[in-house]
Enzyme design. Structure first.
Site, mmCIF file in Angstrom:
data_model
loop_
_atom_site.group_PDB
_atom_site.id
_atom_site.type_symbol
_atom_site.label_atom_id
_atom_site.label_comp_id
_atom_site.label_asym_id
_atom_site.label_seq_id
_atom_site.Cartn_x
_atom_site.Cartn_y
_atom_site.Cartn_z
ATOM 1 N N GLN A 156 0.803 -1.232 0.000
ATOM 2 C CA GLN A 156 0.000 0.000 0.000
ATOM 3 C C GLN A 156 0.834 1.279 0.000
ATOM 4 O O GLN A 156 0.478 2.233 -0.689
ATOM 5 C CB GLN A 156 -0.929 -0.026 1.222
ATOM 6 C CG GLN A 156 -1.871 1.156 1.337
ATOM 7 C CD GLN A 156 -2.799 0.985 2.526
ATOM 8 O OE1 GLN A 156 -3.758 0.213 2.470
ATOM 9 N NE2 GLN A 156 -2.514 1.669 3.610
ATOM 10 N N GLU A 199 -3.646 9.556 -0.989
ATOM 11 C CA GLU A 199 -2.833 10.353 -0.062
ATOM 12 C C GLU A 199 -1.771 11.168 -0.799
ATOM 13 O O GLU A 199 -0.815 11.632 -0.200
ATOM 14 C CB GLU A 199 -2.182 9.434 0.978
ATOM 15 C CG GLU A 199 -3.206 8.720 1.857
ATOM 16 C CD GLU A 199 -2.595 7.708 2.811
ATOM 17 O OE1 GLU A 199 -1.366 7.500 2.769
ATOM 18 O OE2 GLU A 199 -3.355 7.123 3.598
ATOM 19 N N ASP A 235 4.232 0.699 4.618
ATOM 20 C CA ASP A 235 3.012 0.112 5.184
ATOM 21 C C ASP A 235 2.506 -0.912 4.174
ATOM 22 O O ASP A 235 1.981 -0.542 3.115
ATOM 23 C CB ASP A 235 1.953 1.195 5.431
ATOM 24 C CG ASP A 235 0.647 0.606 5.996
ATOM 25 O OD1 ASP A 235 0.608 -0.616 6.271
ATOM 26 O OD2 ASP A 235 -0.324 1.373 6.154
ATOM 27 N N GLU A 276 5.070 -1.328 8.613
ATOM 28 C CA GLU A 276 3.744 -1.338 9.234
ATOM 29 C C GLU A 276 2.946 -2.481 8.622
ATOM 30 O O GLU A 276 3.015 -2.721 7.412
ATOM 31 C CB GLU A 276 3.069 0.015 8.959
ATOM 32 C CG GLU A 276 1.648 0.141 9.504
ATOM 33 C CD GLU A 276 1.038 1.496 9.138
ATOM 34 O OE1 GLU A 276 1.802 2.474 8.966
ATOM 35 O OE2 GLU A 276 -0.188 1.565 8.996
ATOM 36 N N LYS A 328 -4.957 5.892 15.426
ATOM 37 C CA LYS A 328 -5.968 6.610 14.641
ATOM 38 C C LYS A 328 -7.192 6.772 15.540
ATOM 39 O O LYS A 328 -7.798 5.762 15.937
ATOM 40 C CB LYS A 328 -6.364 5.794 13.410
ATOM 41 C CG LYS A 328 -5.270 5.625 12.351
ATOM 42 C CD LYS A 328 -5.686 4.564 11.330
ATOM 43 C CE LYS A 328 -4.780 4.512 10.123
ATOM 44 N NZ LYS A 328 -5.031 3.306 9.295
ATOM 45 N N ARG A 357 -5.972 9.480 7.913
ATOM 46 C CA ARG A 357 -6.668 8.444 7.163
ATOM 47 C C ARG A 357 -6.534 8.821 5.690
ATOM 48 O O ARG A 357 -6.233 9.958 5.345
ATOM 49 C CB ARG A 357 -8.164 8.366 7.536
ATOM 50 C CG ARG A 357 -8.485 8.134 8.997
ATOM 51 C CD ARG A 357 -7.859 6.889 9.608
ATOM 52 N NE ARG A 357 -8.142 5.649 8.935
ATOM 53 C CZ ARG A 357 -8.875 4.643 9.433
ATOM 54 N NH1 ARG A 357 -9.442 4.765 10.611
ATOM 55 N NH2 ARG A 357 -9.022 3.511 8.769
ATOM 56 N N SER A 358 -6.807 7.852 4.828
ATOM 57 C CA SER A 358 -6.633 8.154 3.405
ATOM 58 C C SER A 358 -7.615 9.223 2.907
ATOM 59 O O SER A 358 -7.284 10.024 2.034
ATOM 60 C CB SER A 358 -6.719 6.882 2.572
ATOM 61 O OG SER A 358 -7.816 6.103 2.955
ATOM 62 N N LYS A 379 2.242 10.209 10.514
ATOM 63 C CA LYS A 379 1.970 9.862 9.115
ATOM 64 C C LYS A 379 0.930 10.839 8.622
ATOM 65 O O LYS A 379 -0.209 10.826 9.084
ATOM 66 C CB LYS A 379 1.350 8.457 9.045
ATOM 67 C CG LYS A 379 2.302 7.340 8.753
ATOM 68 C CD LYS A 379 1.541 6.004 8.708
ATOM 69 C CE LYS A 379 0.920 5.712 7.362
ATOM 70 N NZ LYS A 379 0.420 4.308 7.283
HETATM 71 P P1 PGA Z 1 -6.894 3.995 5.636
HETATM 72 O O1 PGA Z 1 -5.532 3.249 5.944
HETATM 73 O O2 PGA Z 1 -7.107 3.951 4.157
HETATM 74 O O3 PGA Z 1 -7.893 3.114 6.349
HETATM 75 O O4 PGA Z 1 -6.828 5.368 6.173
HETATM 76 C C1 PGA Z 1 -4.284 3.795 5.852
HETATM 77 C C2 PGA Z 1 -3.336 2.833 6.524
HETATM 78 O O5 PGA Z 1 -3.463 1.615 6.338
HETATM 79 O O6 PGA Z 1 -2.471 3.249 7.287
HETATM 80 ZN ZN ZN Z 2 -1.767 1.093 7.804
#
Ligand code: PGA
Ligand code: ZN
Length: 403
Positions: A156, A199, A235, A276, A328, A357-358, A379
């Site tokens: 990711q 992101e 990650d 991660e 988070k 978060r994304s 992050k």
């Molecule tokens: P998310 O995840 O898309 O749920 O914000 C980001 C991540 O895995 O750190």
């Molecule tokens: Zn993550």
């Protein structure tokens, strides 16, 4: 004093996040102040995190606020954050905020803290963190794929973290690496499409191996040009490509043991400083093997495996699954539960990495919490207005702390 911080009014509305999806924002008023917060949403969510919205989405959360929350919080003493967060749980009436949604509980909880901090005339980081605060290093996503883009890497996120003398220097150097990677991708891929993911990391139809080469090369070049050390991390969000006991990459498939070896090799042979979610979210033992093999050389961070839940972090501590936790707020839905997670991790000597978060909003509470929680890293991407809302706020906070 308590009367000065009595909640006298509150309001909620729907706004859009950086993906253009609806989310909730809320205002809490005390006689002399107001706190406002809006919530982000993830795309790569953990199985055990609270759902952002009930069935019916942001509109259902707003309806819940208007019919059940507004009246119940009126008159409550906002100084009692723990009591306020417990009250939110009672109003919701379920174990995991599934009636109001984790995003509504999050913005209520944060808006309550902001209203108090504003009323006291102190920054949020000071109100939540007291005197023992510190500024984290930035950790920014520069190449990615997974659930954050359509045709990127299987892993990711590939991230960088510059260690400048100031936060501003660090984010400037991180963004130089981001630029350099864009140039390298263009050079290598010629006419093939290059884009950016949710992101703002680069995304391109390349193998994970090529992404590793490009990011480590760019980090090396920028380190030598800027004289600021740039570290590389990743990650995996491994749950997202785990299928039937195997890790399924774009061009190949790895068994559990091979996945462990691959993750360890990134730290030992490729110089990565952080990994991660290198294993799927249920594999506490696989995480532990990686943590044991990489020892002090690597920061192993759990995101989907813990979802900011103190009970799961305790399990990870017992099993020695990692040495760091991703934080988070809307994975658990209140400031109080988030603080508990941070404290459990700290007591075990673990680092905490606070995360966006994304799908983000321009709320900068994350910057303040990173300082209050003494996070090692934050992050929050490298570019893009909603990411920079947090990073630029940290430039200001550092100025505040050193003046
Ligand atoms: P998310 O995840 O898309 O749920 O914000 C980001 C991540 O895995 O750190
Ligand atoms: Zn993550």
């Amino acid at each position: 004093m308590a009367d000065d911080f009595e909640i006298v009014a509150s309001n909620a509305r729907i706004v859009l996040d950086s993906r253009g999806n609806q989310t909730v924002e809320c205002d809490i008023f005390t006689p002399y102040s107001m706190g406002r917060s809006s919530a982000p949403s993830g795309a790569s969510t953990g199985k055990t995190e609270v759902a952002a919205f009930p069935k019916g989405g942001a509109a259902a959360s707003l309806e819940f606020f208007n019919s059940k929350v507004r009246r119940s919080i009126n008159g409550f003493n906002a100084l009692d954050q723990k009591g306020f967060d417990a009250l939110l749980g009672e109003i919701d009436g379920t174990e995991n905020f599934s009636a109001m949604g984790g995003n509504l509980s999050t913005v209520l909880s944060i808006a309550c803290a902001k209203a108090v901090a504003n009323g006291m005339g102190i920054p949020l980081y000071r109100y939540v963190g007291g005197m023992g605060v510190s500024v984290p290093d930035p950790l920014g996503n520069v190449i990615g794929g997974g659930k954050h883009s359509r045709n990127g890497t299987t892993i990711q996120e590939f991230m960088v973290s510059a260690q400048g003398k100031t936060f501003l220097e660090s984010i400037t150097v991180n963004s130089l690496v981001h630029k350099r990677i864009g140039e390298k991708l263009q050079e290598k891929l010629k006419d093939q499409s290059i884009g950016v993911g949710d992101e703002r990391a680069w995304t391109a139809p390349i193998s994970d191996d090529l992404a590793i080469d490009i990011v480590t090369e760019a980090a090396k070049e920028v380190t030598s040009e800027s004289k600021v050390n740039v570290r590389v991390g990743s990650d995996f969000a491994a749950t997202s490509f785990y299928n039937n006991g195997k890790y399924v990459y774009r061009n190949h498939t790895l068994s559990k043991d091979d996945q462990i070896d691959f993750a360890v090799s990134l730290i030992k042979d490729r110089g990565f400083f952080l990994l991660e979610d290198p294993m799927e979210e249920g594999d506490f033992d696989g995480f532990a093997s990686i943590t044991e093999s990489t020892g002090k050389r690597g920061i192993i961070v759990g995101d989907d495996i813990y979802t900011t839940k103190a009970s799961l972090i305790r399990k990870g501590i017992e099993k020695k699954s990692s040495n760091a936790v991703l934080i988070k707020v809307n994975q658990v839905g209140t400031l109080t539960s988030t603080l508990e997670a941070v404290e459990v991790a700290r007591a075990a000597g673990w680092k905490n990495v606070i995360s966006h978060r994304s799908g983000e909003t321009t709320d900068d509470f994350l910057a303040h919490l990173s300082v209050a929680f003494r996070s090692s890293l934050i992050k929050s991407g490298t570019i893009g207005g909603e990411r920079l809302a947090k990073l630029n706020e940290l430039v200001r906070i550092q100025e505040d702390l050193t003046s």
